[in-house]
Design a protein around this motif. Sequence first.
Motif: not given
Length: 176
Positions: A11-13, A15-26
């Motif tokens: 959030k300090q940059w 960029r928090e919305e750029d974090v991808l939450v994927l539907p499958s394991s990574s």
Amino acid sequence: MSLEDVKAYFKQWDREEDVLVLPSSSATVELAAEALHTEPERIAKTLAFRGIGGEEALLVVTAGDAKIDNKKFRQTFGGKARMLSPEETLEHTGHAVGGVCPFGLKKDLPVYMDVSLKRFTTVFPACGSGNSAIELTCEELYTYGKAEKWVDVCKGWEPAEDYQHAAGTGALTDPQ
């Protein structure tokens, strides 16, 4: 919880919305590459090692196809490469194995970036969970990961002989 910590960290940059939450394991390099539709070598994996010289632990971020070279590690850090157990990794980073990253760490640990990453324009580090990632340039990864410096402690990643680094871009080009 860790994913939320990393989002808060970014959030300090803004960029928090750029974090991808994927539907499958990574949680592994191969699973992350599949989930992100990219090459395994572009996955930026974060490895947690026992500290050397009084440090509790240290993190090394490498390209997905790189392996720690024990001789190079010893020459760089002055001690043997001994990985933390999954429990110790969680204790020191706040992230479970499969989501370990240099962002939003529980403890202030030294972070090093391996030169194996520099051949890519962008890479995908995890974001605190086994199904998250963010696409960053190497410069962003270095900055956001609060890296101490670039190191050369890996093997097995060197680009093929018929390719070379593009001047200043970190991307591979075919010399044709």
